[in-house]
Write a protein that holds these residues in place. Structure first.
Motif, short mmCIF file in Angstrom:
data_model
loop_
_atom_site.label_atom_id
_atom_site.label_comp_id
_atom_site.label_asym_id
_atom_site.label_seq_id
_atom_site.Cartn_x
_atom_site.Cartn_y
_atom_site.Cartn_z
N VAL A 1 0.68 -1.04 -0.18
CA VAL A 1 -0.01 0.07 0.11
C VAL A 1 1.22 1.51 -0.14
CG1 VAL A 1 -0.37 0.01 2.87
CG2 VAL A 1 -2.52 1.26 0.87
N LEU A 2 2.17 1.04 1.04
CA LEU A 2 2.99 1.76 0.70
C LEU A 2 3.27 2.47 -1.20
CD1 LEU A 2 5.28 1.41 3.88
CD2 LEU A 2 3.03 2.75 3.96
N ASP A 3 3.21 1.88 -2.12
CA ASP A 3 4.30 1.96 -2.58
C ASP A 3 3.55 2.75 -4.53
OD1 ASP A 3 5.89 0.49 -2.32
OD2 ASP A 3 5.65 -1.51 -2.37
N TYR A 4 2.38 2.95 -4.04
CA TYR A 4 1.43 3.35 -4.63
C TYR A 4 0.85 5.28 -4.75
CZ TYR A 4 2.23 -1.14 -6.52
OH TYR A 4 2.66 -2.45 -7.21
N PRO A 5 0.95 5.32 -5.61
CA PRO A 5 -0.07 7.34 -5.47
C PRO A 5 -1.27 7.01 -4.70
CG PRO A 5 1.36 7.29 -7.06
CD PRO A 5 1.13 5.61 -6.86
N PRO A 6 -1.89 8.02 -3.91
CA PRO A 6 -3.31 7.44 -3.64
C PRO A 6 -4.25 7.36 -4.64
CG PRO A 6 -2.10 9.56 -2.14
CD PRO A 6 -1.15 8.65 -3.10
N ASN A 7 -3.81 8.09 -5.87
CA ASN A 7 -5.12 8.06 -6.07
C ASN A 7 -4.89 6.88 -6.70
OD1 ASN A 7 -2.85 9.09 -7.24
ND2 ASN A 7 -3.73 10.71 -8.95
N PHE A 8 -3.96 6.19 -7.09
CA PHE A 8 -3.92 5.23 -8.28
C PHE A 8 -4.52 4.44 -7.12
CE2 PHE A 8 0.01 6.06 -11.09
CZ PHE A 8 -0.33 7.14 -11.62
N ILE A 9 -4.26 3.93 -6.78
CA ILE A 9 -5.13 3.03 -5.36
C ILE A 9 -6.18 2.51 -5.66
CG2 ILE A 9 -4.84 2.04 -3.02
CD1 ILE A 9 -1.81 3.05 -2.73
N ALA A 10 -7.32 3.94 -5.48
CA ALA A 10 -8.10 4.15 -4.98
C ALA A 10 -9.01 4.17 -6.49
CB ALA A 10 -8.77 6.03 -4.98
N ILE A 11 -8.24 4.44 -8.08
CA ILE A 11 -8.57 3.94 -8.75
C ILE A 11 -8.81 2.35 -9.11
CG2 ILE A 11 -8.65 4.06 -10.93
CD1 ILE A 11 -8.16 7.05 -11.33
N ALA A 12 -7.84 0.95 -8.54
CA ALA A 12 -7.36 0.68 -8.57
C ALA A 12 -8.91 -0.62 -7.41
CB ALA A 12 -6.20 -0.26 -8.14
N CYS A 13 -9.01 -0.09 -6.65
CA CYS A 13 -10.42 -0.47 -5.81
C CYS A 13 -11.05 -1.02 -6.73
CB CYS A 13 -10.14 -0.09 -4.63
SG CYS A 13 -8.99 -0.30 -3.34
#
Length: 272
Positions: A203-215
């Motif tokens: 979860v530390l490895d990616y920008p927060p907006n990228f993670i949100a879209i991936a979810c």
């Protein structure tokens, strides 16, 4: 557009289909077992299990989800900077939860954190009395808090994917329309996936907006939902409307990381 891109995307989709089906079954199994599965934390201290300890303690303390996510993030960051074998990881985890309460202005009393942590580690134990053990644990937690702050160079405030997720979900709800949106629990599943991803240091490895879209995209894939009107956008992926720099390859990479987190669950490992 590169003529080969649709083929590559189709290959990725077909490759992930079976995995997504397995993920859906794992989540269903996890929900059915969540109340009955009790982990003996004294016998295991891997990263996933310690993060699960943080979540369990956070739920018992009625902490805000952002507070728990902050605590998990602090723990993953600390472990990356430290050697886990040199520390009591559950003391560090408890302290991260206590510190996260301060950071998010979600006050968790140190005595409450201590008692919940001790009862979670040692099931059925009584609350700590004001004696030698109590003061020893309290002093250890205070020292651990200072250690965490120093190890993280006092940079303990971070931007979480949650605010992006809520913004994107609200926008997509208007995009779909109320009737169509209400047919599938995309929002609930996206939030659950984001929460579960905090069990993994990835979860530390990616920008927060990228993670949100991936979810969100993973939730859409699970339920087979297609974002409407995309045929009119010259095959522009829906997520590029919100984040132009996110590529399909990076998106699928993050989705794979989210799904890999489920492989670390104790019941998943035991069944392998």
């Amino acid at each position: 557009m590169n003529p080969s891109e649709p083929v590559a995307t189709e290959t990725l989709s077909s490759k992930m289909k079976d995995v997504i089906d397995v993920l859906a079954m794992q989540r269903e199994k996890r929900n059915s077992l969540q109340k009955s599965v009790t982990i003996d934390y004294t016998n295991v201290n891997d990263t996933f299990t310690v993060a699960r300890f943080i979540f369990e303690c956070g739920f018992k303390l009625d902490a805000h989800p952002l507070t728990i996510a902050t605590a998990a993030t602090l723990y993953h960051r600390f472990i990356r900077e430290a050697t886990p074998q040199g520390y009591d990881v559950y003391l560090i985890a408890s302290t991260c939860l206590y510190l996260a309460g301060k950071i998010k202005d979600d006050v968790l009393k140190i005595r409450d954190v201590m008692n919940v942590a001790e009862n979670t580690l040692h099931r059925g134990s009584q609350p700590l009395e004001l004696g030698e053990q109590y003061w020893a644990i309290r002093d250890a937690m205070v020292q651990a808090e200072l250690l965490i702050m120093r190890m993280l160079k006092f940079q303990v405030v971070s931007t979480h994917p949650h605010k992006y997720l809520l913004h994107y979900l609200r926008s997509l709800q208007a995009w779909f329309g109320e009737d169509e949106w209400s047919k599938y629990p995309v929002a609930k599943t996206s939030l659950a996936l984001l929460q579960d991803f905090h069990h993994s240091p990835a979860v530390l490895d990616y920008p927060p907006n990228f993670i949100a879209i991936a979810c969100i995209n993973l939730a859409l894939q699970i339920y087979g939902v297609v974002v409407p009107l995309m045929d009119e956008c010259d095959q522009l992926p829906w997520f590029n409307v919100y984040c132009k720099e996110l590529t399909r390859e990076k998106l699928w990479e993050i989705m794979e990381k989210i799904m890999m987190a489920y492989d670390q669950e104790p019941e998943t490992r035991d069944s392998c």
